[in-house]
Scaffold this motif. Structure first.
Motif, mmCIF file in Angstrom:
data_model
loop_
_atom_site.group_PDB
_atom_site.id
_atom_site.type_symbol
_atom_site.label_atom_id
_atom_site.label_comp_id
_atom_site.label_asym_id
_atom_site.label_seq_id
_atom_site.Cartn_x
_atom_site.Cartn_y
_atom_site.Cartn_z
ATOM 1 N N ARG A 45 0.842 -1.199 0.000
ATOM 2 C CA ARG A 45 0.000 0.000 0.000
ATOM 3 C C ARG A 45 0.873 1.242 0.000
ATOM 4 O O ARG A 45 2.077 1.196 0.290
ATOM 5 C CB ARG A 45 -0.906 0.044 1.230
ATOM 6 C CG ARG A 45 -0.154 0.308 2.531
ATOM 7 C CD ARG A 45 -1.061 0.843 3.629
ATOM 8 N NE ARG A 45 -0.304 1.102 4.855
ATOM 9 C CZ ARG A 45 -0.759 1.816 5.868
ATOM 10 N NH1 ARG A 45 -1.959 2.344 5.823
ATOM 11 N NH2 ARG A 45 -0.016 2.021 6.946
ATOM 12 N N ASP A 46 0.269 2.368 -0.314
ATOM 13 C CA ASP A 46 0.818 3.693 -0.069
ATOM 14 C C ASP A 46 -0.153 4.407 0.862
ATOM 15 O O ASP A 46 -1.373 4.204 0.766
ATOM 16 C CB ASP A 46 0.943 4.506 -1.363
ATOM 17 C CG ASP A 46 1.998 3.947 -2.300
ATOM 18 O OD1 ASP A 46 2.945 3.318 -1.804
ATOM 19 O OD2 ASP A 46 1.855 4.137 -3.522
ATOM 20 N N PHE A 47 0.370 5.228 1.761
ATOM 21 C CA PHE A 47 -0.541 6.016 2.582
ATOM 22 C C PHE A 47 0.019 7.411 2.796
ATOM 23 O O PHE A 47 1.231 7.623 2.829
ATOM 24 C CB PHE A 47 -0.807 5.340 3.934
ATOM 25 C CG PHE A 47 0.316 5.465 4.936
ATOM 26 C CD1 PHE A 47 0.366 6.544 5.814
ATOM 27 C CD2 PHE A 47 1.318 4.519 5.005
ATOM 28 C CE1 PHE A 47 1.403 6.669 6.729
ATOM 29 C CE2 PHE A 47 2.357 4.627 5.920
ATOM 30 C CZ PHE A 47 2.399 5.705 6.785
ATOM 31 N N LEU A 48 -0.885 8.354 2.944
ATOM 32 C CA LEU A 48 -0.531 9.724 3.290
ATOM 33 C C LEU A 48 -1.026 9.985 4.701
ATOM 34 O O LEU A 48 -2.231 9.955 4.960
ATOM 35 C CB LEU A 48 -1.174 10.706 2.308
ATOM 36 C CG LEU A 48 -0.946 12.186 2.622
ATOM 37 C CD1 LEU A 48 0.543 12.546 2.484
ATOM 38 C CD2 LEU A 48 -1.792 13.072 1.701
ATOM 39 N N GLY A 49 -0.095 10.198 5.634
ATOM 40 C CA GLY A 49 -0.455 10.464 7.022
ATOM 41 C C GLY A 49 -0.618 11.952 7.263
ATOM 42 O O GLY A 49 0.271 12.752 6.941
ATOM 43 N N LEU A 50 -1.778 12.318 7.836
ATOM 44 C CA LEU A 50 -2.085 13.729 8.063
ATOM 45 C C LEU A 50 -2.586 13.945 9.494
ATOM 46 O O LEU A 50 -3.613 13.378 9.881
ATOM 47 C CB LEU A 50 -3.171 14.206 7.093
ATOM 48 C CG LEU A 50 -2.856 14.189 5.605
ATOM 49 C CD1 LEU A 50 -4.108 14.533 4.809
ATOM 50 C CD2 LEU A 50 -1.725 15.150 5.277
ATOM 51 N N PRO A 51 -1.907 14.755 10.306
ATOM 52 C CA PRO A 51 -2.490 15.162 11.590
ATOM 53 C C PRO A 51 -3.651 16.114 11.333
ATOM 54 O O PRO A 51 -3.596 16.932 10.407
ATOM 55 C CB PRO A 51 -1.323 15.863 12.296
ATOM 56 C CG PRO A 51 -0.443 16.336 11.189
ATOM 57 C CD PRO A 51 -0.599 15.359 10.061
ATOM 58 N N CYS A 52 -4.694 16.008 12.163
ATOM 59 C CA CYS A 52 -5.943 16.717 11.857
ATOM 60 C C CYS A 52 -6.446 17.635 12.968
ATOM 61 O O CYS A 52 -7.402 18.374 12.754
ATOM 62 C CB CYS A 52 -7.061 15.718 11.554
ATOM 63 S SG CYS A 52 -6.706 14.526 10.282
ATOM 64 N N TYR A 76 -13.915 17.235 5.938
ATOM 65 C CA TYR A 76 -14.148 15.843 6.309
ATOM 66 C C TYR A 76 -13.590 15.549 7.699
ATOM 67 O O TYR A 76 -14.237 14.884 8.521
ATOM 68 C CB TYR A 76 -13.517 14.900 5.291
ATOM 69 C CG TYR A 76 -13.639 13.457 5.685
ATOM 70 C CD1 TYR A 76 -14.839 12.758 5.484
ATOM 71 C CD2 TYR A 76 -12.588 12.786 6.306
ATOM 72 C CE1 TYR A 76 -14.966 11.447 5.890
ATOM 73 C CE2 TYR A 76 -12.707 11.472 6.707
ATOM 74 C CZ TYR A 76 -13.901 10.805 6.504
ATOM 75 O OH TYR A 76 -14.034 9.506 6.917
ATOM 76 N N CYS A 77 -12.384 16.037 7.990
ATOM 77 C CA CYS A 77 -11.777 15.787 9.302
ATOM 78 C C CYS A 77 -12.625 16.353 10.436
ATOM 79 O O CYS A 77 -12.767 15.715 11.485
ATOM 80 C CB CYS A 77 -10.370 16.384 9.349
ATOM 81 S SG CYS A 77 -9.150 15.419 8.457
ATOM 82 N N GLY A 110 -6.174 14.067 20.286
ATOM 83 C CA GLY A 110 -5.479 14.171 19.015
ATOM 84 C C GLY A 110 -6.289 13.469 17.938
ATOM 85 O O GLY A 110 -7.192 12.681 18.237
ATOM 86 N N GLN A 111 -5.979 13.758 16.701
ATOM 87 C CA GLN A 111 -6.675 13.142 15.570
ATOM 88 C C GLN A 111 -5.697 13.027 14.416
ATOM 89 O O GLN A 111 -4.923 13.947 14.140
ATOM 90 C CB GLN A 111 -7.886 13.988 15.176
ATOM 91 C CG GLN A 111 -8.722 13.400 14.048
ATOM 92 C CD GLN A 111 -9.879 14.316 13.665
ATOM 93 O OE1 GLN A 111 -10.269 15.206 14.412
ATOM 94 N NE2 GLN A 111 -10.395 14.124 12.481
ATOM 95 N N HIS A 112 -5.740 11.894 13.753
ATOM 96 C CA HIS A 112 -4.813 11.625 12.662
ATOM 97 C C HIS A 112 -5.560 10.869 11.568
ATOM 98 O O HIS A 112 -6.398 10.016 11.871
ATOM 99 C CB HIS A 112 -3.638 10.784 13.181
ATOM 100 C CG HIS A 112 -2.516 10.652 12.214
ATOM 101 N ND1 HIS A 112 -1.494 11.581 12.130
ATOM 102 C CD2 HIS A 112 -2.236 9.716 11.282
ATOM 103 C CE1 HIS A 112 -0.641 11.212 11.190
ATOM 104 N NE2 HIS A 112 -1.062 10.085 10.657
#
Length: 264
Positions: A45-52, A76-77, A110-112
């Motif tokens: 897989r590929d993933f893009l990690g984003l803190p929200c 969306y977040c 926190g949210q990610h």
């Protein structure tokens, strides 16, 4: 949200690779496995990690291509966070606790988000999209496209979770299992891939703040049901998880008295 995620992964490779990193300290990054530095097998897989959260602290560092990425993903977040909070309050009440108890224990919170792309695989039996694991956060709001791939471990076997349009899948995480003193279980799941179709999956993880102290709710500890887990900070738990890959870390926080152990 699914559309903008697919548009991101369809960007030219040189554009996406600007975000690539295997440095775990980099909070906004494109990568493949959970921790490439200590995993024996890389995930397909590929993933893009984003803190929200707080969103205003991070959104200016998010990708700005496709053009509407920040607007759509940001909205969306915020919506996913609202849903997670409602669910956590309902879980708290279901345990006989005040509806705000679990939320208060999570601290500033926190949210990610991890936008995940699973390409079709020529030999899917030789790999995983993600190996078996539990989510080490409090709760996960999962958005999938129509392609199956998620499986949960139930009654000694792997069971496919069939996608239902316009719904979310909710995963209970390790922190809810601890705070509920084992009454809620953090579900073991994995992702398999196929040779015909690629797949988009977007989990939003809701977690404690680093200094939050996590442990079984005192109201749930009795002589008949003693504490299963010791107290710890989220920073301590998070460090263990990142150091052990996706291996389950809950057993490291069991109370030493073996008579208190439950099947976790």
């Amino acid at each position: 949200m699914l559309r903008i995620a697919r548009e991101f992964f369809e960007l030219p490779e040189e554009e996406r690779l600007k975000l690539y990193s295997d440095n775990l300290a980099k909070i906004i990054r494109l990568s493949t496995s959970f921790n490439l530095r200590n995993e024996k097998i890389a995930s397909w897989r590929d993933f893009l990690g984003l803190p929200c959260y707080p969103l205003e602290d991070y959104i200016h560092e998010w990708p700005n291509t496709p053009a509407s990425f920040r607007d759509i993903a940001g909205e969306y977040c915020k919506s996913a966070r609202g849903l997670a909070l409602e669910l956590i309050e309902a879980i708290s009440e279901s345990l006989g606790l005040d509806k705000g108890y679990i939320t208060s224990q999570l601290g500033k919170q926190g949210q990610h988000m991890a936008m995940s792309y699973y390409p079709s695989c020529p030999e899917p039996d030789l790999t995983y999209g993600l190996p078996p694991h539990t989510d080490h956060y409090a709760i996960t709001v999962l958005l999938n496209d129509e392609v199956p791939g998620l499986q949960v471990f139930k009654d000694g076997q792997w069971v496919e979770v069939r996608p239902i349009p316009n719904t979310f899948i909710i995963n209970i995480g390790d922190q809810i299992q601890v705070m509920s003193n084992g009454k809620y279980k953090s579900g073991t799941h994995r992702v398999v891939v196929n040779c015909d179709k690629d797949r988009i999956s977007i989990p939003t993880f809701y977690s404690p703040s680093p200094d939050a102290v996590i442990g079984p709710a005192p109201q749930l500890i009795t002589d008949d049901e003693p504490a299963v887990y010791r107290q710890y900070t989220w920073a301590e738990y998070d460090e263990k998880v990142w150091g052990n890959g996706l291996e389950k870390c809950l057993d490291m926080f069991l109370v030493e008295n073996k008579s208190n152990h439950v099947d976790v």
